[in-house]
Design a protein around this motif. Structure first.
Motif, mmCIF file in Angstrom:
data_model
loop_
_atom_site.group_PDB
_atom_site.id
_atom_site.type_symbol
_atom_site.label_atom_id
_atom_site.label_comp_id
_atom_site.label_asym_id
_atom_site.label_seq_id
_atom_site.Cartn_x
_atom_site.Cartn_y
_atom_site.Cartn_z
ATOM 1 N N ALA A 233 81.303 44.211 98.230
ATOM 2 C CA ALA A 233 82.026 44.182 96.952
ATOM 3 C C ALA A 233 83.459 44.677 97.109
ATOM 4 C CB ALA A 233 81.303 45.014 95.914
ATOM 5 N N GLY A 234 83.802 45.251 98.270
ATOM 6 C CA GLY A 234 85.168 45.689 98.500
ATOM 7 C C GLY A 234 85.458 47.116 98.071
ATOM 8 N N TYR A 235 84.448 47.903 97.849
ATOM 9 C CA TYR A 235 84.685 49.292 97.451
ATOM 10 C C TYR A 235 85.074 50.136 98.658
ATOM 11 C CZ TYR A 235 82.607 48.535 92.820
ATOM 12 O OH TYR A 235 82.342 48.078 91.551
ATOM 13 N N GLN A 236 85.902 51.159 98.403
ATOM 14 C CA GLN A 236 86.231 52.135 99.426
ATOM 15 C C GLN A 236 85.108 53.177 99.509
ATOM 16 O OE1 GLN A 236 90.065 53.824 98.522
ATOM 17 N NE2 GLN A 236 90.946 51.832 97.938
ATOM 18 N N HIS A 237 84.956 53.758 100.706
ATOM 19 C CA HIS A 237 83.930 54.780 100.941
ATOM 20 C C HIS A 237 82.553 54.267 100.502
ATOM 21 C CE1 HIS A 237 87.454 57.339 101.387
ATOM 22 N NE2 HIS A 237 87.787 57.065 100.127
ATOM 23 N N PRO A 238 82.102 53.198 101.093
ATOM 24 C CA PRO A 238 80.833 52.603 100.655
ATOM 25 C C PRO A 238 79.631 53.509 100.859
ATOM 26 C CG PRO A 238 81.580 51.590 102.695
ATOM 27 C CD PRO A 238 82.690 52.450 102.216
ATOM 28 N N ALA A 239 79.616 54.314 101.914
ATOM 29 C CA ALA A 239 78.462 55.187 102.156
ATOM 30 C C ALA A 239 78.329 56.220 101.034
ATOM 31 C CB ALA A 239 78.603 55.879 103.511
ATOM 32 N N LEU A 240 79.453 56.833 100.654
ATOM 33 C CA LEU A 240 79.426 57.822 99.587
ATOM 34 C C LEU A 240 79.068 57.191 98.243
ATOM 35 C CD1 LEU A 240 79.926 60.728 98.620
ATOM 36 C CD2 LEU A 240 82.353 60.122 98.369
ATOM 37 N N LEU A 241 79.656 56.032 97.975
ATOM 38 C CA LEU A 241 79.367 55.366 96.704
ATOM 39 C C LEU A 241 77.921 54.898 96.633
ATOM 40 C CD1 LEU A 241 82.580 53.238 95.996
ATOM 41 C CD2 LEU A 241 81.803 55.333 94.860
ATOM 42 N N ALA A 242 77.330 54.532 97.757
ATOM 43 C CA ALA A 242 75.933 54.106 97.748
ATOM 44 C C ALA A 242 75.020 55.270 97.357
ATOM 45 C CB ALA A 242 75.546 53.566 99.132
ATOM 46 N N ILE A 243 75.309 56.456 97.884
ATOM 47 C CA ILE A 243 74.494 57.630 97.531
ATOM 48 C C ILE A 243 74.703 58.018 96.069
ATOM 49 C CG2 ILE A 243 74.105 60.052 98.020
ATOM 50 C CD1 ILE A 243 74.917 59.492 100.926
ATOM 51 N N LEU A 244 75.983 58.097 95.670
ATOM 52 C CA LEU A 244 76.266 58.502 94.292
ATOM 53 C C LEU A 244 75.735 57.482 93.283
ATOM 54 C CD1 LEU A 244 79.921 59.890 94.644
ATOM 55 C CD2 LEU A 244 77.760 61.170 94.511
ATOM 56 N N GLY A 245 75.850 56.195 93.609
ATOM 57 C CA GLY A 245 75.365 55.160 92.704
ATOM 58 C C GLY A 245 73.850 55.207 92.542
ATOM 59 N N SER A 246 73.132 55.422 93.651
ATOM 60 C CA SER A 246 71.669 55.483 93.576
ATOM 61 C C SER A 246 71.214 56.707 92.784
ATOM 62 C CB SER A 246 71.083 55.534 94.990
ATOM 63 O OG SER A 246 71.476 54.391 95.734
ATOM 64 N N ILE A 247 71.815 57.854 93.096
ATOM 65 C CA ILE A 247 71.452 59.076 92.360
ATOM 66 C C ILE A 247 71.825 58.944 90.883
ATOM 67 C CG2 ILE A 247 71.919 61.540 92.145
ATOM 68 C CD1 ILE A 247 72.288 61.663 95.165
ATOM 69 N N GLY A 248 72.970 58.315 90.593
ATOM 70 C CA GLY A 248 73.396 58.140 89.209
ATOM 71 C C GLY A 248 72.408 57.296 88.404
ATOM 72 N N GLU A 249 71.886 56.226 89.012
ATOM 73 C CA GLU A 249 70.911 55.399 88.301
ATOM 74 C C GLU A 249 69.612 56.155 88.050
ATOM 75 O OE1 GLU A 249 70.178 51.555 89.870
ATOM 76 O OE2 GLU A 249 72.309 50.999 90.032
ATOM 77 N N VAL A 250 69.159 56.913 89.045
ATOM 78 C CA VAL A 250 67.926 57.686 88.872
ATOM 79 C C VAL A 250 68.114 58.751 87.788
ATOM 80 C CG1 VAL A 250 66.337 59.293 89.994
ATOM 81 C CG2 VAL A 250 67.137 57.261 91.219
ATOM 82 N N ALA A 251 69.241 59.461 87.832
ATOM 83 C CA ALA A 251 69.473 60.528 86.858
ATOM 84 C C ALA A 251 69.619 59.961 85.449
ATOM 85 C CB ALA A 251 70.733 61.311 87.243
ATOM 86 N N ALA A 252 70.402 58.882 85.303
ATOM 87 C CA ALA A 252 70.588 58.297 83.978
ATOM 88 C C ALA A 252 69.275 57.784 83.409
ATOM 89 C CB ALA A 252 71.620 57.166 84.050
ATOM 90 N N GLY A 253 68.453 57.140 84.258
ATOM 91 C CA GLY A 253 67.172 56.633 83.790
ATOM 92 C C GLY A 253 66.232 57.749 83.364
ATOM 93 N N GLY A 254 66.157 58.809 84.196
ATOM 94 C CA GLY A 254 65.268 59.919 83.848
ATOM 95 C C GLY A 254 65.688 60.638 82.571
ATOM 96 N N LEU A 255 66.994 60.822 82.375
ATOM 97 C CA LEU A 255 67.473 61.475 81.155
ATOM 98 C C LEU A 255 67.194 60.632 79.915
ATOM 99 C CD1 LEU A 255 70.875 62.958 82.396
ATOM 100 C CD2 LEU A 255 68.749 64.193 81.905
ATOM 101 N N LEU A 256 67.320 59.324 80.044
ATOM 102 C CA LEU A 256 67.013 58.460 78.900
ATOM 103 C C LEU A 256 65.534 58.513 78.538
ATOM 104 C CD1 LEU A 256 69.157 55.234 79.457
ATOM 105 C CD2 LEU A 256 69.438 56.992 77.716
#
Length: 260
Positions: free
Chosen positions: A140-163
């Motif tokens: 997709a052309g994002y910078q720092h893909p390794a960091l964004l992959a971790i943050l994106g996965s954790i963000g989806e899990v956290a947002a889903g659990g809070l909802l």
């Protein structure tokens, strides 16, 4: 007629001379309470113990019944400020099945985000795992893909659990909005042009549906069947919901524009 007969003059009867009754001397003042035919015990307010609660002089200082006095007349042309009206308590609103419907909406959206986040984070249920998701972020052309992959996965899990829990609901739903904005822009980047239906190669039907549901949750609140259900903003959201929604939209757009 004899002299003896002449000297004897009969006394007049009372009815013949009415003034005789008035001529009798009378006292000019009432000499005692008996003259008024009053019982002095009726005025004795002393209790059984013998203590007289009346002040000196015989006057009773106990309060008497309050007499209503009408308001004085108002001169013509005089403004009289009306008394402030007492605010009536508004009737308690009946929510019916609203809270149950919001619970179903939260469970579906939150559960979907939770499952997709676990697929990316752990590889469960045939998911790509962190390595596969990092490759997608790199394409997709994002910078720092390794960091964004971790943050994106954790963000989806956290947002889903809070909802699902109904905890910090506006922020959790706003995070889902930001994630779905990036998902739509990513598919548009892979295949330029408007492709809506999910059957298309880059259709955004699924992402739009989840994003719209998340916007609805931000604006309506989680309802009373939630951890935040006792809070006022959870059942009567207003300014805070608009702020959270703006933060979600701005975060998604800024992530796409400045991190790629």
């Amino acid at each position: 007629m004899s002299d003896k007969a002449k000297d004897h003059v009969p006394e007049p009867e009372p009815y013949e001379n009415p003034t005789l009754e008035l001529n009798r001397p009378r006292s000019s003042m009432l000499e005692s309470d008996d003259d008024l035919d009053l019982d002095s015990a009726a005025f004795d307010s002393r209790p059984a113990g013998g203590f007289d609660s009346r002040p000196a002089g015989g006057f009773d200082s106990r309060p008497t019944e309050q007499i209503h006095r009408p308001d004085p007349p108002v001169a013509p042309g005089t403004y009289v400020e009306p008394e402030p009206a007492t605010a009536a308590q508004p009737p308690k609103a009946r929510r019916g099945t609203l809270d149950l419907g919001l619970l179903v909406l939260r469970l579906v959206v939150g559960g979907t985000m939770l499952v997709h986040g676990l697929q990316k984070l752990t590889g469960l249920w045939g998911g790509p795992g962190l390595d596969g998701f990092e490759s997608t972020v790199t394409d997709a052309g994002y910078q720092h893909p390794a960091l964004l992959a971790i943050l994106g996965s954790i963000g989806e899990v956290a947002a889903g659990g809070l909802l699902v829990l109904g905890l910090l609901t506006p922020l959790a739903a706003a995070a889902v909005v930001a994630i779905m904005i990036n998902a739509v822009l990513f598919k548009h980047h892979l295949e330029p042009g408007l492709q809506y239906f999910a059957t298309d190669e880059s259709g955004v039907e699924y992402e739009v549906l989840l994003g719209a549901a998340a916007v609805a949750i931000v604006l309506t609140g989680p309802g009373r069947i939630a951890v935040d259900g006792a809070r006022g903003w959870a059942t009567r959201p207003f300014i805070g919901s608009f702020v959270a929604l703006l933060l979600g939209v701005a975060g998604g757009v800024c992530l796409w524009l400045f991190v790629r």
